[in-house]
Design an enzyme around this catalytic site. Structure first.
Site, PDB file in Angstrom:
ATOM      1  N   ASP A 183      -8.471   4.983   1.549  1.00 56.19           N
ATOM      2  CA  ASP A 183      -7.358   4.730   0.626  1.00 56.19           C
ATOM      3  C   ASP A 183      -7.917   4.267  -0.719  1.00 56.19           C
ATOM      4  OD1 ASP A 183      -4.204   4.339   0.686  1.00 56.19           O
ATOM      5  OD2 ASP A 183      -5.062   2.699  -0.495  1.00 56.19           O
ATOM      6  N   ILE A 184      -7.525   4.934  -1.806  1.00 55.86           N
ATOM      7  CA  ILE A 184      -8.023   4.581  -3.141  1.00 55.86           C
ATOM      8  C   ILE A 184      -7.424   3.229  -3.540  1.00 55.86           C
ATOM      9  CG2 ILE A 184      -8.114   5.268  -5.565  1.00 55.86           C
ATOM     10  CD1 ILE A 184      -7.885   8.159  -4.680  1.00 55.86           C
ATOM     11  N   GLU A 240      -2.410   8.704  -1.928  1.00 50.71           N
ATOM     12  CA  GLU A 240      -3.818   8.455  -2.224  1.00 50.71           C
ATOM     13  C   GLU A 240      -4.594   8.114  -0.957  1.00 50.71           C
ATOM     14  OE1 GLU A 240      -1.617   4.532  -3.020  1.00 50.71           O
ATOM     15  OE2 GLU A 240      -1.276   6.658  -3.369  1.00 50.71           O
TER      16      GLU A 240
END
Length: 544
Positions: free
Chosen positions: A424-425, A467
């Site tokens: 996960d960004i 994301e």
């Protein structure tokens, strides 16, 4: 090859000129009356007509007398074309005044029927030489003549004819049989609608060749008049199958409108006329024959607009088909003109249908191959489009990675343990606020490339959320999460933006959807643990 073999056979079996006899016989005819005697008829010229076509005299019983025969050796044969007649008796007058008799009926004609549907009667042996022939023809419909093209031939000439015609019919049968097998196989493989009528056309044409050549009668002892009925039915079935094939083979614009309706009407008229001919002959023979000839002519006439439209169609294979049908159209027209009495009977005109249809079938085979090539190209394009559509449906349009649906389809069902990494960004909302959504999309694409280049072959990589990404690898890839974290940290992001990510990893089997949910929950818990610990790091889930 068949034509070459036929030429060689003709050269190889050509009889020596000095030993051969092949003499055309001039004839005169008169109506037969009750009480007529052959001995009287042979010696009298009264009532005989020697000028004009014999068919003008109409049907009935006749005497047909030859001119004085040339001096010939023993063992001579009399050949003449097959016609609709109940019986023929041949009286032979010899130089010593004696008369001997031979003959045939429609039921026994098969014994004297040779290839090419020619009757061959031997002249009875005698001490004196034959000087004149007299035929007594009974039950003649006389649509083509009474005694058709009579010739006096020696046995070697008869054998020469027989072998040459055997080569001709064998070559035709081989070609037609090859085309039949070729199109039957293609029809079974490709399931195109035009293959069935084409195979039917070739089958009917082979049967017509067997019947019109006389071979069928030789094998089955068929009544000759019944064989002539069968000829008409088989030829009509051949033409109708050809018209159905043409209608299905051409594109819709070629047969649209009045042409399609006219073809249907012509086929109905052709079948009706042929059935009437087969059922009611010799009742009103001239009327039935004229109706049948006109129905054939109408069918052939309708091929002209069909071929014209085919020639001007956008598909080039239609032009090949138009060329293929040009020769059969001409030869069939000659046969119709012969049937209508506008052309004299000729053996090769009578058999031109087989030659023309053999050439047509060969050219049509080229047109069919051309059409199949186009169909194959169209099918390849359709498959490429289908694959592209499937690829688009299974991939994320922004990053090109697998989407959630395709990822789950490929992941679930693996009974052996795997490593699942959820990525996960960090703070992606700030990335969008800083760069805008276009810049955020560019970051996602670069991020996806970093993941793609960090994993070994056979690893599943997917974007499963905005994301959020998922990576699934075999259990021996235990160092994969650390490698992913390293690639993300070193990836050159747009505008030199520093982008980090949090990773959560877990191990387990994914035999079914329940296993997937359990493994995903553990990896997701590890991901949140990484975020709580300060982000930009990796956490492993506890063992199940």
């Amino acid at each position: 090859m068949a034509a070459f073999a036929m030429i060689l056979s003709t050269l190889a079996i050509a009889p020596a000129a000095s030993a051969s006899t092949n003499v055309p016989l001039a004839t005169c005819y008169r109506h037969a009356a009750p009480g007529d005697r052959a001995t009287v008829i042979l010696g009298s010229d009264e009532g005989f007509t020697c000028e004009g076509p014999q068919r003008r005299a109409g049907g009935g019983d006749y005497w047909v007398r030859s001119a004085i025969l040339p001096a010939v050796g023993p063992g001579m044969l009399v050949r003449s074309g097959s016609l609709w007649q109940d019986a023929i008796t041949l009286h032979v007058l010899y130089a010593d005044g004696s008369i001997r008799t031979t003959g045939l009926t429609s039921a026994t004609a098969w014994r004297h029927l040779k290839l090419g549907a020619t009757f061959e009667l031997p002249i009875p042996a005698a001490t004196a030489r034959p000087v004149r022939l007299l035929w007594h023809v009974r039950g003649a419909v006389n649509l083509r003549g009474l005694v058709l093209e009579p010739h006096l031939v020696s046995p070697d000439v008869s054998q020469h004819y027989e072998l040459r015609l055997a080569a001709f019919y064998a070559g035709f049968a081989g070609l037609a049989g090859a085309l039949l097998l070729f199109n039957a196989a293609l029809g079974a493989a490709l399931r195109q609608r035009f293959h069935t009528p084409y195979c039917a056309m070739v089958l009917f044409l082979i049967a017509y060749a067997a019947s019109t050549s006389g071979l069928l009668a030789q094998l089955t002892a068929m009544d000759n008049n019944l064989r002539l009925r069968l000829n008409v039915l088989l030829l009509a079935a051949t033409l109708c199958s050809a018209m159905v094939f043409a209608r299905r083979f051409f594109a819709a614009e070629v047969t649209r409108g009045w042409v399609r309706r006219a073809i249907d009407a012509a086929m109905i008229a052709l079948l009706a006329a042929s059935l009437a001919y087969a059922l009611f002959m010799p009742w009103h023979a001239a009327l039935l024959d004229r109706a049948m000839s006109l129905a054939f002519a109408l069918t052939l006439l309708l091929t002209v607009p069909l071929l014209w439209r085919g020639w001007h169609a956008e598909y080039r294979y239609a032009r090949a088909f138009s060329i293929a049908w040009g020769l059969p159209l001409l030869t069939a027209s000659a046969r119709v003109l012969q049937a209508l009495g506008l052309l004299e009977w000729n053996f090769w005109i009578d058999n031109s249908t087989l030659i023309a249809m053999a050439l047509e079938a060969s050219c049509s085979g080229l047109a069919i191959a051309w059409r199949i090539k186009l169909l194959g190209e169209e099918r390849d394009i359709a498959r490429e489009q289908e694959m592209l559509a499937r690829l688009l449906a299974d991939s994320d349009p922004l990053t090109g990675l697998m989407n959630r649906r395709s990822f789950l389809r490929e992941a679930i069902g693996r009974s052996e343990p795997h490593v699942l990494v959820l990525v996960d960004i960090d703070h992606f909302k700030k990335v969008n606020e800083t760069l805008g959504h276009d810049g955020g999309d560019q970051v996602l694409r670069v991020f996806a490339d970093a993941l793609r280049h960090a994993v070994p072959g056979g690893t599943l990589v997917a974007r499963i959320g905005g994301e959020e990404f998922a990576v699934l690898a075999p259990l021996d890839a235990t160092t994969l999460p650390e490698r992913l974290l390293t690639h993300i940290r070193t990836a050159a992001m747009p505008f030199d933006l520093a982008v980090t990510a949090s990773l959560g990893s877990g191990c387990g089997a994914i035999a079914d959807e329940r296993d997937w949910k359990a493994l995903y929950r553990r990896a997701d818990d590890a991901l949140f643990a990484a975020k709580r610990a300060g982000r930009d790091r990796l956490r492993w889930a506890e063992a199940a």
